[in-house]
Design a protein around this motif. Structure first.
Motif, PDB file in Angstrom:
ATOM      1  N   SER A  42       0.816  -1.219   0.000  1.00 34.02           N
ATOM      2  CA  SER A  42       0.000   0.000   0.000  1.00 34.02           C
ATOM      3  C   SER A  42       0.852   1.274   0.000  1.00 34.02           C
ATOM      4  O   SER A  42       0.356   2.359   0.275  1.00 34.02           O
ATOM      5  CB  SER A  42      -0.925   0.001   1.220  1.00 34.02           C
ATOM      6  OG  SER A  42      -0.149   0.027   2.403  1.00 34.02           O
ATOM      7  N   THR A  43       2.138   1.126  -0.321  1.00 39.66           N
ATOM      8  CA  THR A  43       3.044   2.283  -0.357  1.00 39.66           C
ATOM      9  C   THR A  43       3.685   2.398  -1.735  1.00 39.66           C
ATOM     10  O   THR A  43       4.135   1.413  -2.307  1.00 39.66           O
ATOM     11  CB  THR A  43       4.152   2.150   0.704  1.00 39.66           C
ATOM     12  OG1 THR A  43       3.543   2.017   1.988  1.00 39.66           O
ATOM     13  CG2 THR A  43       5.058   3.359   0.702  1.00 39.66           C
ATOM     14  N   ALA A  44       3.712   3.625  -2.239  1.00 44.77           N
ATOM     15  CA  ALA A  44       4.364   3.893  -3.519  1.00 44.77           C
ATOM     16  C   ALA A  44       5.597   4.754  -3.275  1.00 44.77           C
ATOM     17  O   ALA A  44       5.556   5.687  -2.469  1.00 44.77           O
ATOM     18  CB  ALA A  44       3.410   4.614  -4.462  1.00 44.77           C
ATOM     19  N   MET A  45       6.665   4.430  -3.952  1.00 42.88           N
ATOM     20  CA  MET A  45       7.857   5.271  -3.980  1.00 42.88           C
ATOM     21  C   MET A  45       7.798   6.004  -5.324  1.00 42.88           C
ATOM     22  O   MET A  45       7.820   5.372  -6.381  1.00 42.88           O
ATOM     23  CB  MET A  45       9.129   4.425  -3.883  1.00 42.88           C
ATOM     24  CG  MET A  45       9.205   3.612  -2.601  1.00 42.88           C
ATOM     25  SD  MET A  45       9.268   4.627  -1.123  1.00 42.88           S
ATOM     26  CE  MET A  45      10.893   5.318  -1.280  1.00 42.88           C
ATOM     27  N   VAL A  46       7.684   7.318  -5.251  1.00 42.26           N
ATOM     28  CA  VAL A  46       7.453   8.126  -6.439  1.00 42.26           C
ATOM     29  C   VAL A  46       8.646   9.059  -6.659  1.00 42.26           C
ATOM     30  O   VAL A  46       9.032   9.797  -5.752  1.00 42.26           O
ATOM     31  CB  VAL A  46       6.155   8.950  -6.289  1.00 42.26           C
ATOM     32  CG1 VAL A  46       5.843   9.701  -7.562  1.00 42.26           C
ATOM     33  CG2 VAL A  46       4.987   8.068  -5.871  1.00 42.26           C
ATOM     34  N   THR A  47       9.221   9.018  -7.841  1.00 45.84           N
ATOM     35  CA  THR A  47      10.340   9.895  -8.193  1.00 45.84           C
ATOM     36  C   THR A  47       9.770  11.108  -8.918  1.00 45.84           C
ATOM     37  O   THR A  47       9.120  10.971  -9.957  1.00 45.84           O
ATOM     38  CB  THR A  47      11.354   9.163  -9.082  1.00 45.84           C
ATOM     39  OG1 THR A  47      11.786   7.978  -8.400  1.00 45.84           O
ATOM     40  CG2 THR A  47      12.549  10.042  -9.393  1.00 45.84           C
ATOM     41  N   VAL A  48      10.011  12.286  -8.342  1.00 42.27           N
ATOM     42  CA  VAL A  48       9.409  13.524  -8.845  1.00 42.27           C
ATOM     43  C   VAL A  48      10.484  14.599  -9.007  1.00 42.27           C
ATOM     44  O   VAL A  48      11.317  14.788  -8.125  1.00 42.27           O
ATOM     45  CB  VAL A  48       8.347  14.050  -7.840  1.00 42.27           C
ATOM     46  CG1 VAL A  48       7.688  15.308  -8.365  1.00 42.27           C
ATOM     47  CG2 VAL A  48       7.316  12.989  -7.518  1.00 42.27           C
ATOM     48  N   TRP A  49      10.444  15.314 -10.134  1.00 44.22           N
ATOM     49  CA  TRP A  49      11.286  16.503 -10.307  1.00 44.22           C
ATOM     50  C   TRP A  49      10.510  17.680  -9.753  1.00 44.22           C
ATOM     51  O   TRP A  49       9.380  17.942 -10.162  1.00 44.22           O
ATOM     52  CB  TRP A  49      11.598  16.727 -11.784  1.00 44.22           C
ATOM     53  CG  TRP A  49      12.625  15.783 -12.309  1.00 44.22           C
ATOM     54  CD1 TRP A  49      12.401  14.596 -12.941  1.00 44.22           C
ATOM     55  CD2 TRP A  49      14.036  15.940 -12.240  1.00 44.22           C
ATOM     56  NE1 TRP A  49      13.597  14.007 -13.261  1.00 44.22           N
ATOM     57  CE2 TRP A  49      14.621  14.816 -12.843  1.00 44.22           C
ATOM     58  CE3 TRP A  49      14.867  16.923 -11.717  1.00 44.22           C
ATOM     59  CZ2 TRP A  49      15.990  14.642 -12.946  1.00 44.22           C
ATOM     60  CZ3 TRP A  49      16.237  16.760 -11.821  1.00 44.22           C
ATOM     61  CH2 TRP A  49      16.791  15.627 -12.434  1.00 44.22           C
ATOM     62  N   ALA A  50      11.103  18.399  -8.787  1.00 39.04           N
ATOM     63  CA  ALA A  50      10.425  19.529  -8.155  1.00 39.04           C
ATOM     64  C   ALA A  50      11.454  20.487  -7.574  1.00 39.04           C
ATOM     65  O   ALA A  50      12.638  20.165  -7.474  1.00 39.04           O
ATOM     66  CB  ALA A  50       9.499  19.019  -7.050  1.00 39.04           C
ATOM     67  N   ALA A  51      10.978  21.657  -7.142  1.00 39.81           N
ATOM     68  CA  ALA A  51      11.860  22.671  -6.552  1.00 39.81           C
ATOM     69  C   ALA A  51      12.166  22.368  -5.088  1.00 39.81           C
ATOM     70  O   ALA A  51      13.151  22.858  -4.548  1.00 39.81           O
ATOM     71  CB  ALA A  51      11.237  24.054  -6.689  1.00 39.81           C
ATOM     72  N   SER A  52      11.311  21.551  -4.440  1.00 44.16           N
ATOM     73  CA  SER A  52      11.532  21.211  -3.032  1.00 44.16           C
ATOM     74  C   SER A  52      10.913  19.843  -2.745  1.00 44.16           C
ATOM     75  O   SER A  52      10.065  19.356  -3.501  1.00 44.16           O
ATOM     76  CB  SER A  52      10.884  22.252  -2.112  1.00 44.16           C
ATOM     77  OG  SER A  52       9.478  22.182  -2.222  1.00 44.16           O
ATOM     78  N   LYS A  53      11.328  19.249  -1.626  1.00 46.83           N
ATOM     79  CA  LYS A  53      10.762  17.959  -1.211  1.00 46.83           C
ATOM     80  C   LYS A  53       9.266  18.114  -0.926  1.00 46.83           C
ATOM     81  O   LYS A  53       8.467  17.239  -1.272  1.00 46.83           O
ATOM     82  CB  LYS A  53      11.496  17.442   0.029  1.00 46.83           C
ATOM     83  CG  LYS A  53      10.990  16.107   0.488  1.00 46.83           C
ATOM     84  CD  LYS A  53      12.071  15.096   0.506  1.00 46.83           C
ATOM     85  CE  LYS A  53      11.520  13.759   0.977  1.00 46.83           C
ATOM     86  NZ  LYS A  53      12.412  12.691   0.701  1.00 46.83           N
TER      87      LYS A  53
END
Length: 69
Positions: A42-53
Motif C-alpha cells: 500500500s506504499t508507492a515510492m514516487v520519483t518527482v522533479w520539483a523545486a523542493s521535497k
C-alpha cells in the motif's frame, strides 16, 4: 505571469526527489503517468522533479488522489 527568464531559472533549480505516498484502496492507473513509480503493498515510492521535497510530496499525493477519483 511568469517571464521566460523566470521559467528557465525554475527549471535550472529543479531536483529529483523520491517520496513515499500511501496508495488508496482500489487504486488503478488511468491515463498518462507523469512520474517513475514503484508500488509495494500500500506504499508507492514516487520519483518527482520539483523545486523542493514538499512540492514533490504534494504533487505525488495529488496524482494519487486525482487518479483515484
Amino acid at each position: 505571469m511568469n517571464t521566460i527568464e523566470q521559467i528557465i531559472n525554475r527549471i535550472k533549480r529543479l531536483e529529483q526527489f523520491v517520496v513515499r505516498v500511501s496508495v488508496p484502496e482500489g487504486f488503478a492507473f488511468s491515463g498518462a503517468v507523469p512520474f517513475d513509480i514503484e508500488i509495494a503493498g500500500s506504499t508507492a515510492m514516487v520519483t518527482v522533479w520539483a523545486a523542493s521535497k514538499a512540492e514533490a510530496q504534494r504533487r505525488a499525493e495529488e496524482f494519487f488522489n486525482d487518479t483515484n477519483s
